[in-house]
Design a protein around this motif. Structure first.
Motif, PDB file in Angstrom:
ATOM      1  N   GLN A   4      90.684 -37.898  77.921  1.00  0.00           N
ATOM      2  CA  GLN A   4      90.997 -36.523  78.302  1.00  0.00           C
ATOM      3  C   GLN A   4      89.780 -35.829  78.901  1.00  0.00           C
ATOM      4  O   GLN A   4      89.889 -35.087  79.881  1.00  0.00           O
ATOM      5  N   THR A   5      88.601 -36.071  78.334  1.00  0.00           N
ATOM      6  CA  THR A   5      87.385 -35.449  78.863  1.00  0.00           C
ATOM      7  C   THR A   5      87.116 -35.920  80.287  1.00  0.00           C
ATOM      8  O   THR A   5      86.768 -35.121  81.171  1.00  0.00           O
ATOM      9  N   LEU A  34      77.201 -55.563  85.744  1.00  0.00           N
ATOM     10  CA  LEU A  34      77.619 -54.545  84.778  1.00  0.00           C
ATOM     11  C   LEU A  34      79.081 -54.204  85.022  1.00  0.00           C
ATOM     12  O   LEU A  34      79.485 -53.945  86.152  1.00  0.00           O
ATOM     13  N   ARG A  35      79.864 -54.204  83.953  1.00  0.00           N
ATOM     14  CA  ARG A  35      81.296 -53.933  84.087  1.00  0.00           C
ATOM     15  C   ARG A  35      81.590 -52.479  83.758  1.00  0.00           C
ATOM     16  O   ARG A  35      81.143 -51.956  82.731  1.00  0.00           O
ATOM     17  N   LEU A  36      82.345 -51.828  84.640  1.00  0.00           N
ATOM     18  CA  LEU A  36      82.773 -50.441  84.429  1.00  0.00           C
ATOM     19  C   LEU A  36      84.293 -50.389  84.449  1.00  0.00           C
ATOM     20  O   LEU A  36      84.952 -51.280  84.986  1.00  0.00           O
ATOM     21  N   ARG A  37      84.820 -49.312  83.899  1.00  0.00           N
ATOM     22  CA  ARG A  37      86.266 -49.138  83.830  1.00  0.00           C
ATOM     23  C   ARG A  37      86.648 -47.764  84.343  1.00  0.00           C
ATOM     24  O   ARG A  37      86.023 -46.759  84.013  1.00  0.00           O
ATOM     25  N   VAL A  38      87.692 -47.726  85.184  1.00  0.00           N
ATOM     26  CA  VAL A  38      88.220 -46.438  85.644  1.00  0.00           C
ATOM     27  C   VAL A  38      88.908 -45.753  84.475  1.00  0.00           C
ATOM     28  O   VAL A  38      89.789 -46.312  83.847  1.00  0.00           O
ATOM     29  N   VAL A  39      88.481 -44.532  84.196  1.00  0.00           N
ATOM     30  CA  VAL A  39      89.084 -43.773  83.105  1.00  0.00           C
ATOM     31  C   VAL A  39      89.970 -42.656  83.644  1.00  0.00           C
ATOM     32  O   VAL A  39      91.010 -42.340  83.059  1.00  0.00           O
ATOM     33  N   ALA A  40      89.580 -42.048  84.758  1.00  0.00           N
ATOM     34  CA  ALA A  40      90.379 -40.937  85.295  1.00  0.00           C
ATOM     35  C   ALA A  40      90.140 -40.807  86.789  1.00  0.00           C
ATOM     36  O   ALA A  40      89.050 -41.115  87.288  1.00  0.00           O
ATOM     37  N   SER A  41      91.166 -40.339  87.510  1.00  0.00           N
ATOM     38  CA  SER A  41      91.071 -40.080  88.946  1.00  0.00           C
ATOM     39  C   SER A  41      91.787 -38.779  89.266  1.00  0.00           C
ATOM     40  O   SER A  41      92.701 -38.364  88.551  1.00  0.00           O
ATOM     41  N   ALA A  42      91.368 -38.154  90.358  1.00  0.00           N
ATOM     42  CA  ALA A  42      92.025 -36.926  90.807  1.00  0.00           C
ATOM     43  C   ALA A  42      91.976 -36.882  92.318  1.00  0.00           C
ATOM     44  O   ALA A  42      90.991 -37.279  92.937  1.00  0.00           O
ATOM     45  N   GLY A  43      93.065 -36.374  92.917  1.00  0.00           N
ATOM     46  CA  GLY A  43      93.135 -36.280  94.364  1.00  0.00           C
ATOM     47  C   GLY A  43      93.501 -37.603  94.995  1.00  0.00           C
ATOM     48  O   GLY A  43      93.130 -38.673  94.536  1.00  0.00           O
ATOM     49  N   GLY A  44      94.223 -37.557  96.071  1.00  0.00           N
ATOM     50  CA  GLY A  44      94.517 -38.759  96.829  1.00  0.00           C
ATOM     51  C   GLY A  44      95.381 -39.771  96.134  1.00  0.00           C
ATOM     52  O   GLY A  44      94.964 -40.916  95.973  1.00  0.00           O
ATOM     53  N   ALA A  69      79.167 -32.918  81.408  1.00  0.00           N
ATOM     54  CA  ALA A  69      80.327 -33.715  81.013  1.00  0.00           C
ATOM     55  C   ALA A  69      79.909 -34.962  80.254  1.00  0.00           C
ATOM     56  O   ALA A  69      80.619 -35.411  79.345  1.00  0.00           O
ATOM     57  N   ALA A  70      78.759 -35.538  80.618  1.00  0.00           N
ATOM     58  CA  ALA A  70      78.313 -36.763  79.954  1.00  0.00           C
ATOM     59  C   ALA A  70      78.087 -36.543  78.465  1.00  0.00           C
ATOM     60  O   ALA A  70      78.374 -37.426  77.643  1.00  0.00           O
ATOM     61  N   VAL A  71      77.582 -35.369  78.107  1.00  0.00           N
ATOM     62  CA  VAL A  71      77.382 -35.066  76.684  1.00  0.00           C
ATOM     63  C   VAL A  71      78.718 -35.060  75.957  1.00  0.00           C
ATOM     64  O   VAL A  71      78.852 -35.630  74.858  1.00  0.00           O
ATOM     65  N   SER A  72      79.731 -34.438  76.574  1.00  0.00           N
ATOM     66  CA  SER A  72      81.060 -34.402  75.953  1.00  0.00           C
ATOM     67  C   SER A  72      81.666 -35.798  75.865  1.00  0.00           C
ATOM     68  O   SER A  72      82.283 -36.155  74.857  1.00  0.00           O
ATOM     69  N   ILE A  73      81.493 -36.595  76.923  1.00  0.00           N
ATOM     70  CA  ILE A  73      82.036 -37.954  76.910  1.00  0.00           C
ATOM     71  C   ILE A  73      81.349 -38.790  75.842  1.00  0.00           C
ATOM     72  O   ILE A  73      81.995 -39.542  75.099  1.00  0.00           O
ATOM     73  N   ASP A  74      80.029 -38.657  75.744  1.00  0.00           N
ATOM     74  CA  ASP A  74      79.298 -39.422  74.734  1.00  0.00           C
ATOM     75  C   ASP A  74      79.692 -38.991  73.326  1.00  0.00           C
ATOM     76  O   ASP A  74      79.858 -39.824  72.424  1.00  0.00           O
ATOM     77  N   ASN A  75      79.848 -37.677  73.136  1.00  0.00           N
ATOM     78  CA  ASN A  75      80.291 -37.185  71.820  1.00  0.00           C
ATOM     79  C   ASN A  75      81.686 -37.710  71.481  1.00  0.00           C
ATOM     80  O   ASN A  75      81.958 -38.104  70.340  1.00  0.00           O
ATOM     81  N   ALA A  76      82.581 -37.701  72.485  1.00  0.00           N
ATOM     82  CA  ALA A  76      83.935 -38.189  72.252  1.00  0.00           C
ATOM     83  C   ALA A  76      83.927 -39.675  71.922  1.00  0.00           C
ATOM     84  O   ALA A  76      84.652 -40.139  71.032  1.00  0.00           O
TER      85      ALA A  76
END
Length: 586
Positions: A184-185, A222-232, A339-346
């Motif tokens: 959600q964040t 390094l592996r990353l994962r899409v968590v959220a997208s907006a637009g398009g 936002a990174a602080v909120s994501i890390d806290n979550a």
């Protein structure tokens, strides 16, 4: 003769000294006027303000040195030409100048644009005043005086942008990080930057654990994962940078994404060529997808924390949108940092909450199995505002002679200490129940033993001994909320149980009460988290529980889910535990 008929080099020609010498024998008044002309000419040529005189067709008849310096055009190049011919990069309202020629009212204008002269300002601006020149009843032209206000204008623009930036960051503080859920964040961040900063945005996180259904990444990747997208939405699922949530992307060391994560600095690709796009997107197909939707500029911003970035934020601009400015990148960095602080806290909360639940399950272990003629269903919901285990427990034990003992308990407080105490309470009650003693004797002995071993947390408890053969249920309570009987053909019934003091006080004095229990009647036991509500007193909450309209004949699992849905809204301040039991029909 008007300006438009006079020779170009006779108006303010600069022949003041020759004029004075010619007037040496003239009357004193004429000599004085010639001196005044020279003084005025020196004022015009020496002032820092740009001065220009135009005829009725708005052609320049005179410009001073300041006008020439500001424009980068020699004074002679102005004569006989209009502003559009001399300085095509300047925007000035010709209509207003003609209005001044028509009605004679002076007017102030704002003149903007670019000139040939170099300037430290992004956009030059002048404040100008124009007056009509007249001789008798004839209109000769206009006189314009202008001073440059580019510095002030740029300061005001910078101040306005700073206010907008602060307002954007203040708004982000209320819209990004409203929950303790990583998904959600990230979605809030992506939704916020579109369209305020970008046409499309995607949030990628570095996964601390590898997915079981994917092969491990290559060394150094390094592996990353899409968590959220907006637009398009037209490119969702077609390419990694704008893919749907759950898509994985491997970033090698030479990729801009990896560089962004390793250095902590943003990567900016304004009006990026296909070669630059290919370096970031890895495949020609992905580049073609970007070009198909008109994406021309990309910014990759890390999501930094104190230890290491938790991911990256991709910003894309497409179509007619301008490339990213340095200020856009700074704003994106500040938003990403918050936002990174909120994501890390979550993420940390999710990890701790999962560990706590696993510990809670381990301490509670699985409830015992009732006799086949008794069916049960249960739910445990931890308090939502903290990742701590609690003191709630429940149990279901098959005893000799076909009887089943239902247990519901709640240790005072929360946290690991309460959970450990809960485990001791539960183990002791299991041991005492195996002796086959009456329920009131079980509570009596448990109260005495717990007090003697010095457990510093008391607990409420409710025992219900179900005897299918006799069709009865015998209750005994230790300060616990009363059970409820849910009848299929009658209103719910709140059972009055003689209640004694909580366990662990060594006060004793427990009593039992026996009621009949029909096959289709549901026995509901619960902890106080189900009925506690700051908006209602306890009696009102109990009445609300008994007045619910529920399908008692359906599956017990559905009944328990319905109770949770109807009574538990959002996060709770206390753990919620339910245990439902029903005699199976013969």
């Amino acid at each position: 003769m008007g300006f438009d008929q006079s020779p170009l080099k006779t108006l303010f020609s600069g022949a003041e000294d020759a004029l004075l010498s010619m007037l040496a024998d003239a009357p004193a008044e004429a000599v004085a006027q010639a001196h005044e002309y020279k003084i005025l000419r020196d004022v015009l040529d020496g002032t820092a303000a740009a001065v220009a005189i135009m005829d009725e067709r708005l052609r320049f008849r005179y410009v001073n040195d300041a006008m020439a310096r500001m424009s980068g055009v020699p004074p002679d190049a102005f004569l006989g030409r209009t502003m559009a011919e001399v300085l095509p990069g300047i925007q000035r309202s010709e209509d207003i100048l003609r209005m001044i020629l028509g009605d004679g009212r002076p007017r102030a204008l704002s003149v903007t644009g670019t000139t040939r002269a170099p300037s430290p300002f992004r956009q030059r601006q002048w404040s100008a005043v124009y007056h009509r020149l007249e001789y008798g009843d004839r209109v000769l032209g206009l006189c314009g005086i202008a001073v440059e206000v580019s510095g002030l204008r740029q300061y005001m623009d910078d101040l306005e942008r700073a206010h907008q930036r602060l307002a954007l960051l203040d708004t982000a503080a209320t819209r990004v990080g409203t929950s303790l859920r990583v998904e959600q964040t990230c979605a809030e961040l992506a939704d916020f930057v579109v369209p305020s900063l970008a046409d499309r945005a995607t949030v990628w996180t570095v996964d601390p654990e590898e997915a079981d259904d994917l092969p491990p990444p290559a060394p150094g990747v390094l592996r990353l994962r899409v968590v959220a997208s907006a637009g398009g939405p037209d490119v969702v699922g077609r390419i990694g940078l704008t893919a749907e949530a759950g898509y994985y992307f491997d970033a090698p060391r030479d990729s801009p994404t990896r560089s962004c994560l390793d250095t902590g600095r943003p990567w900016v690709g304004n009006l990026a060529s296909d070669d630059v796009m290919l370096k970031m997107l890895r495949t020609q197909l992905n580049v073609e997808v970007f070009r198909d939707v008109g994406i021309h500029s990309v910014v990759v911003v890390p999501l930094p924390t104190r230890d290491h970035p938790v991911g990256v934020l991709y910003l894309c601009r497409a179509g007619d949108s301008a490339p990213f400015t340095d200020e856009d990148v700074v704003v994106a960095q500040e938003l990403a940092a918050r936002a990174a602080v909120s994501i890390d806290n979550a993420r940390q909360y999710t990890l701790e909450h999962t560990m706590a639940l696993e510990l809670q399950r381990a301490l509670m272990s699985e409830p015992g199995t009732p006799h086949p003629d008794v069916e049960t269903a249960s739910r445990y919901l931890p308090a939502g505002q903290r990742a701590l285990v609690g003191g709630d427990w429940f149990d279901s034990m098959a005893l000799p002679c076909g009887r089943t003992l239902q247990v519901m308990g709640d240790v005072m407080g929360h946290g690991f200490t309460a959970a450990v105490a809960m485990s001791q309470y539960r183990s002791l009650l299991r041991t005492l129940a195996a002796s086959g003693a009456p329920v009131e004797r079980i509570l009596q002995e448990a109260d005495h033993r717990l007090a003697s071993i010095g457990i510093d947390r008391v607990a409420t408890c409710l025992l219900a001994l179900v005897d299918p053969l006799a069709g009865t249920c015998t209750f005994a309570g230790a300060g616990h909320p009363p059970p409820v009987l849910l009848h299929p053909d009658a209103p719910a019934e709140l059972v009055h149980v003689p209640t004694g003091p909580p366990l662990g006080t060594d006060l004793g004095g427990y009593e039992a009460a026996t009621l009949s229990l029909k096959p289709k009647t549901v026995l509901l036991m619960y902890t106080d988290g189900l009925i506690e509500d700051r908006r209602r007193d306890i009696d009102s909450s109990l009445r609300r529980l008994t007045h619910l309209s529920l399908d008692v004949d359906g599956p017990l699992e559905s009944l328990v889910d319905a109770l949770v849905t109807r009574l538990v809204h959002g996060t709770t301040e206390d753990d919620v535990t339910l245990l439902a039991a029903r005699l199976r029909s013969p």
